[in-house]
Motif scaffolding. Structure first.
Motif, mmCIF file in Angstrom:
data_model
loop_
_atom_site.group_PDB
_atom_site.id
_atom_site.type_symbol
_atom_site.label_atom_id
_atom_site.label_comp_id
_atom_site.label_asym_id
_atom_site.label_seq_id
_atom_site.Cartn_x
_atom_site.Cartn_y
_atom_site.Cartn_z
ATOM 1 N N LEU A 120 0.866 -1.178 0.000
ATOM 2 C CA LEU A 120 0.000 0.000 0.000
ATOM 3 C C LEU A 120 0.904 1.230 0.000
ATOM 4 O O LEU A 120 1.388 1.660 1.056
ATOM 5 N N PRO A 121 1.159 1.831 -1.176
ATOM 6 C CA PRO A 121 2.094 2.948 -1.268
ATOM 7 C C PRO A 121 1.387 4.279 -0.978
ATOM 8 O O PRO A 121 1.098 5.066 -1.885
ATOM 9 N N PHE A 122 1.121 4.530 0.297
ATOM 10 C CA PHE A 122 0.370 5.717 0.695
ATOM 11 C C PHE A 122 1.271 6.895 1.021
ATOM 12 O O PHE A 122 0.784 7.934 1.480
ATOM 13 N N ILE A 123 2.572 6.766 0.796
ATOM 14 C CA ILE A 123 3.508 7.845 1.083
ATOM 15 C C ILE A 123 3.178 9.072 0.227
ATOM 16 O O ILE A 123 2.789 8.948 -0.940
ATOM 17 N N LEU A 176 2.996 -1.824 4.200
ATOM 18 C CA LEU A 176 2.512 -0.450 4.352
ATOM 19 C C LEU A 176 3.661 0.543 4.251
ATOM 20 O O LEU A 176 4.607 0.510 5.040
ATOM 21 N N HIS A 177 3.560 1.448 3.275
ATOM 22 C CA HIS A 177 4.564 2.496 3.078
ATOM 23 C C HIS A 177 3.885 3.848 3.253
ATOM 24 O O HIS A 177 3.130 4.299 2.386
ATOM 25 N N VAL A 178 4.152 4.482 4.398
ATOM 26 C CA VAL A 178 3.467 5.724 4.727
ATOM 27 C C VAL A 178 4.287 6.467 5.775
ATOM 28 O O VAL A 178 5.105 5.861 6.485
ATOM 29 N N GLU A 179 4.085 7.772 5.857
ATOM 30 C CA GLU A 179 4.760 8.538 6.906
ATOM 31 C C GLU A 179 4.258 8.104 8.278
ATOM 32 O O GLU A 179 3.085 7.783 8.463
ATOM 33 N N ILE A 220 0.633 -7.267 9.011
ATOM 34 C CA ILE A 220 1.088 -5.934 8.607
ATOM 35 C C ILE A 220 2.605 -5.898 8.675
ATOM 36 O O ILE A 220 3.197 -6.293 9.691
ATOM 37 N N VAL A 221 3.238 -5.414 7.600
ATOM 38 C CA VAL A 221 4.679 -5.183 7.590
ATOM 39 C C VAL A 221 4.890 -3.720 7.231
ATOM 40 O O VAL A 221 4.521 -3.278 6.141
ATOM 41 N N ILE A 222 5.471 -2.967 8.159
ATOM 42 C CA ILE A 222 5.644 -1.524 7.999
ATOM 43 C C ILE A 222 7.028 -1.240 7.429
ATOM 44 O O ILE A 222 8.033 -1.714 7.943
#
Length: 264
Positions: free
Chosen positions: A102-105, A134-137, A155-157
Motif C-alpha cells: 500500500l504505497p500511501f507515502i 505499508l509504506h506511509v509517513e 502488517i509489515v511496515i
C-alpha cells in the motif's frame, strides 16, 4: 553471519521500458533486472530476497511475477486494485507473491479502509495469509492501523516506520506502531535508514528494545531509487551491524525472523 539463510526483505527490480504511472515519485530510466539483483545477493552472501512492488509502475506487476516464477530464492509483494478477485490472488500466491504493498507515502487523501471494497480486499489477503506492506509517513499510522488490525491481516511496515526526528519515539505514530507490534500481527523493516537521517539508528534501537527481534527484519532497499550511486549494498549491511551491535538479535533480524515471515 548465520547458519540460517540471510534474507534481504526489500529490494526493487525493473526494466527501463516498463509502463510508468503519471507523476511517479521516481523516474527510473535504467534497468535493474532480477539477474542483476541476484548477482548482488551472491556477492554479499545473502541467499534469499523479497521484491517490493515499486510505486512508479502502479499495478504493472508482470515483471515481478515473471521473476518470482524463475527462482525459489525470491518472494514478492504487488500493488493491486482492491477489486482484484480471489482467483487472481491465488494464482499470484502460487507464483511466490506473499503480500500487497500500500504505497500511501506523500498522499494527502488516505483511502477509507473501512469501506466495503477495502474490507473485502483485506479479508481476501487475510484468508490467503498474505500481509499488507505499508509504506506511509509515521504520523499517519494512527489513522491506518486500527482498520488494518481489525481486518486480521498481517502488517509489515516499511522503512522503520518513516517517523520524523521531531516526532521521535515518544510520538503518537511510533507508539501506535509499538502497540500494533505488541498485539502480535505487525512487523517492521529496518531499512532505508539513509532516507531518514541520523535518527534512524535511534529508532531502530528503540524498536529492538521495545519489540524484540521477533518483529524486525532487515532490508537493503536496493538499488536505492532516487539515491543511485550514493550508497552501496554493503553499507546497508554495515548500518544494521552498527545499529544492532549485539550479534544474537542481529542474527534473528537478518535470518530467522524473515525466513519465518516470508519463506515458511
Amino acid at each position: 553471519m548465520s547458519d540460517t539463510p540471510l534474507v534481504d526483505c526489500h529490494a526493487h527490480i525493473w526494466t527501463a521500458d516498463m509502463p510508468v504511472v503519471a507523476n511517479p515519485r521516481h523516474r527510473l530510466g535504467y534497468d535493474f533486472t532480477v539477474e542483476q539483483y541476484l548477482k548482488v545477493l551472491d556477492e554479499h552472501g545473502v541467499q534469499l530476497g523479497v521484491i517490493a512492488a515499486a510505486s512508479p509502475f502502479g499495478d504493472y506487476n508482470d515483471y515481478t511475477i515473471e521473476s518470482l516464477r524463475r527462482t525459489k530464492r525470491l518472494r514478492g509483494t504487488v500493488i493491486l486494485d482492491p477489486a482484484v478477485g480471489r482467483y487472481e490472488l491465488e494464482g499470484m500466491a502460487r507464483d511466490g507473491v506473499v503480500g500487497v504493498r500500500l504505497p500511501f507515502i506523500n498522499r494527502t487523501d488516505l483511502p477509507d479502509l473501512t469501506s466495503f471494497d477495502y474490507r473485502r480486499f483485506l479479508r481476501r489477503l487475510r484468508d490467503l495469509d498474505w500481509h499488507v506492506h505499508l509504506h506511509v509517513e509515521g504520523h499517519k499510522l494512527p489513522a491506518l492501523l486500527p482498520a488494518l488490525e481489525a481486518s486480521g491481516v498481517k502488517i509489515v511496515i516499511d522503512h522503520i516506520g518513516r517517523h520524523s526526528a521531531e516526532e521521535g519515539v515518544a510520538g503518537p505514530g511510533f507508539q501506535a506502531m509499538l502497540a500494533a507490534i505488541a498485539r502480535g500481527r505487525t512487523w517492521v523493516k529496518l531499512s532505508a535508514g539513509y532516507r531518514l537521517g541520523p535518527h534512524a539508528t535511534e529508532h531502530a534501537r528503540a524498536l529492538l528494545r521495545e519489540a524484540g527481534p521477533e518483529r524486525l527484519v532487515w532490508a537493503s532497499d536496493c538499488p536505492f531509487a532516487g539515491h543511485e550511486g550514493q550508497f552501496s549494498y554493503r553499507s546497508t549491511i554495515d548500518w544494521l551491524i552498527e545499529a544492532i551491535p549485539d550479534a544474537e538479535p542481529r542474527r534473528r533480524i537478518f535470518a530467522e525472523t524473515p525466513v519465518g515471515l516470508y519463506f515458511s
